[in-house]
Design a protein around this motif. Structure first.
Motif, mmCIF file in Angstrom:
data_model
loop_
_atom_site.group_PDB
_atom_site.id
_atom_site.type_symbol
_atom_site.label_atom_id
_atom_site.label_comp_id
_atom_site.label_asym_id
_atom_site.label_seq_id
_atom_site.Cartn_x
_atom_site.Cartn_y
_atom_site.Cartn_z
ATOM 1 N N LYS A 178 0.312 8.740 -2.672
ATOM 2 C CA LYS A 178 -0.944 8.859 -3.427
ATOM 3 C C LYS A 178 -1.148 10.278 -3.943
ATOM 4 O O LYS A 178 -1.550 10.483 -5.083
ATOM 5 C CB LYS A 178 -2.139 8.470 -2.547
ATOM 6 C CG LYS A 178 -2.210 7.006 -2.209
ATOM 7 C CD LYS A 178 -3.387 6.774 -1.270
ATOM 8 C CE LYS A 178 -3.276 5.459 -0.554
ATOM 9 N NZ LYS A 178 -4.319 5.298 0.471
ATOM 10 N N SER A 195 -0.745 -0.969 -4.673
ATOM 11 C CA SER A 195 -0.026 -0.349 -5.778
ATOM 12 C C SER A 195 1.060 -1.280 -6.301
ATOM 13 O O SER A 195 1.420 -2.261 -5.661
ATOM 14 C CB SER A 195 0.646 0.944 -5.290
ATOM 15 O OG SER A 195 -0.304 1.869 -4.861
ATOM 16 N N ASP A 226 -0.185 8.155 2.075
ATOM 17 C CA ASP A 226 -0.995 9.264 1.565
ATOM 18 C C ASP A 226 -0.123 10.216 0.750
ATOM 19 O O ASP A 226 -0.558 10.738 -0.278
ATOM 20 C CB ASP A 226 -1.682 10.016 2.704
ATOM 21 C CG ASP A 226 -2.820 9.209 3.326
ATOM 22 O OD1 ASP A 226 -3.341 8.300 2.644
ATOM 23 O OD2 ASP A 226 -3.181 9.497 4.481
ATOM 24 N N LYS A 270 0.832 -1.204 0.000
ATOM 25 C CA LYS A 270 0.000 0.000 0.000
ATOM 26 C C LYS A 270 0.867 1.255 0.000
ATOM 27 O O LYS A 270 1.923 1.288 0.613
ATOM 28 C CB LYS A 270 -0.917 0.001 1.201
ATOM 29 C CG LYS A 270 -1.897 -1.155 1.133
ATOM 30 C CD LYS A 270 -3.010 -1.014 2.117
ATOM 31 C CE LYS A 270 -3.926 -2.209 1.957
ATOM 32 N NZ LYS A 270 -5.283 -1.918 1.956
ATOM 33 N N TYR A 330 -0.091 5.249 -8.455
ATOM 34 C CA TYR A 330 -1.312 4.607 -8.915
ATOM 35 C C TYR A 330 -1.775 3.618 -7.850
ATOM 36 O O TYR A 330 -1.006 2.788 -7.379
ATOM 37 C CB TYR A 330 -1.076 3.890 -10.241
ATOM 38 C CG TYR A 330 -2.323 3.211 -10.743
ATOM 39 C CD1 TYR A 330 -3.361 3.958 -11.280
ATOM 40 C CD2 TYR A 330 -2.469 1.837 -10.641
ATOM 41 C CE1 TYR A 330 -4.525 3.339 -11.722
ATOM 42 C CE2 TYR A 330 -3.628 1.215 -11.086
ATOM 43 C CZ TYR A 330 -4.648 1.968 -11.617
ATOM 44 O OH TYR A 330 -5.802 1.365 -12.045
ATOM 45 N N VAL A 331 -3.038 3.720 -7.457
ATOM 46 C CA VAL A 331 -3.618 2.842 -6.448
ATOM 47 C C VAL A 331 -4.859 2.198 -7.040
ATOM 48 O O VAL A 331 -5.696 2.867 -7.637
ATOM 49 C CB VAL A 331 -3.976 3.627 -5.165
ATOM 50 C CG1 VAL A 331 -4.592 2.710 -4.126
ATOM 51 C CG2 VAL A 331 -2.743 4.323 -4.604
ATOM 52 N N ASP A 349 4.502 6.087 -11.945
ATOM 53 C CA ASP A 349 3.543 5.955 -10.851
ATOM 54 C C ASP A 349 3.737 4.676 -10.044
ATOM 55 O O ASP A 349 2.920 4.339 -9.205
ATOM 56 C CB ASP A 349 2.105 6.069 -11.360
ATOM 57 C CG ASP A 349 1.726 5.037 -12.404
ATOM 58 O OD1 ASP A 349 2.579 4.206 -12.773
ATOM 59 O OD2 ASP A 349 0.575 5.068 -12.860
#
Length: 184
Positions: free
Chosen positions: A126, A138, A123, A120, A131-132, A173
């Protein structure tokens, strides 16, 4: 708190292996989305390696913590002269790095399955282009080149924890997941 514990807490590092008097740690979360490199899948010449051992190393660790981080000899496969199975010669490239990305073999060794490799983003990552997917996970870079693509692809771990491949120069990303050896 031991300094090695402080290092782990600063960037939420997790212990994934011990050898002799050192411990291998890797970031628990995706810290920053980065491009691997310009036009080569060679770890030694990659932009992400320069960033990890320059700006990131100097920003993330103070002088006491840096004393505990080992400058480690890192070996990475490279493929010269074509594609694997079509004239390419597999060689090893050696670098001395404080901070590095895992190789494909290390990712499979230290993370037993796809679930363990899911990852993961923070924040911060992100908000800065990581890219999530719908499952909150990710992609993250490995340092191993794709053996079937001499120039433009490096292996990565996708949102489901599978080892896959991404373009080194058009994708920015994917996450950097820094790993390092710490003296015990």
């Amino acid at each position: 708190m031991k300094i090695s514990e402080a290092i782990k807490e600063i960037i939420k590092m997790v212990d994934i292996g011990k050898k002799d008097n050192k411990m291998l740690v890797i970031s628990r979360y995706g810290l920053e989305a980065r491009c691997f490199g310009s036009f080569s899948n060679n770890w030694e010449k990659s932009k992400i390696r320069q960033w990890l051992n320059g700006e990131f190393y100097n920003r993330a660790f103070n002088s006491n913590e840096k004393k505990l981080i080992r400058n480690s000899g890192i070996s990475t496969k490279v493929y010269r002269g074509g594609f694997l199975g079509f004239g390419a010669k597999e060689e090893l490239s050696y670098t001395d790095d404080y901070i590095f990305l895992l190789s494909k073999e290390e990712a499979e060794k230290y993370f037993a399955n796809d679930d363990a490799r899911r990852y993961k983003a923070t924040d911060y990552a992100k908000n800065n282009g990581a890219y999530v997917t719908g499952n909150g996970c990710s992609w993250w870079w490995l340092r191993s080149p794709n053996p079937h693509d001499m120039w433009g692809n490096v292996l990565d771990v996708d949102y489901d924890g599978d080892v896959s491949s991404s373009s080194v120069y058009s994708i920015d990303d994917l996450l950097a997941r820094p790993a390092l050896w710490i003296n015990l």
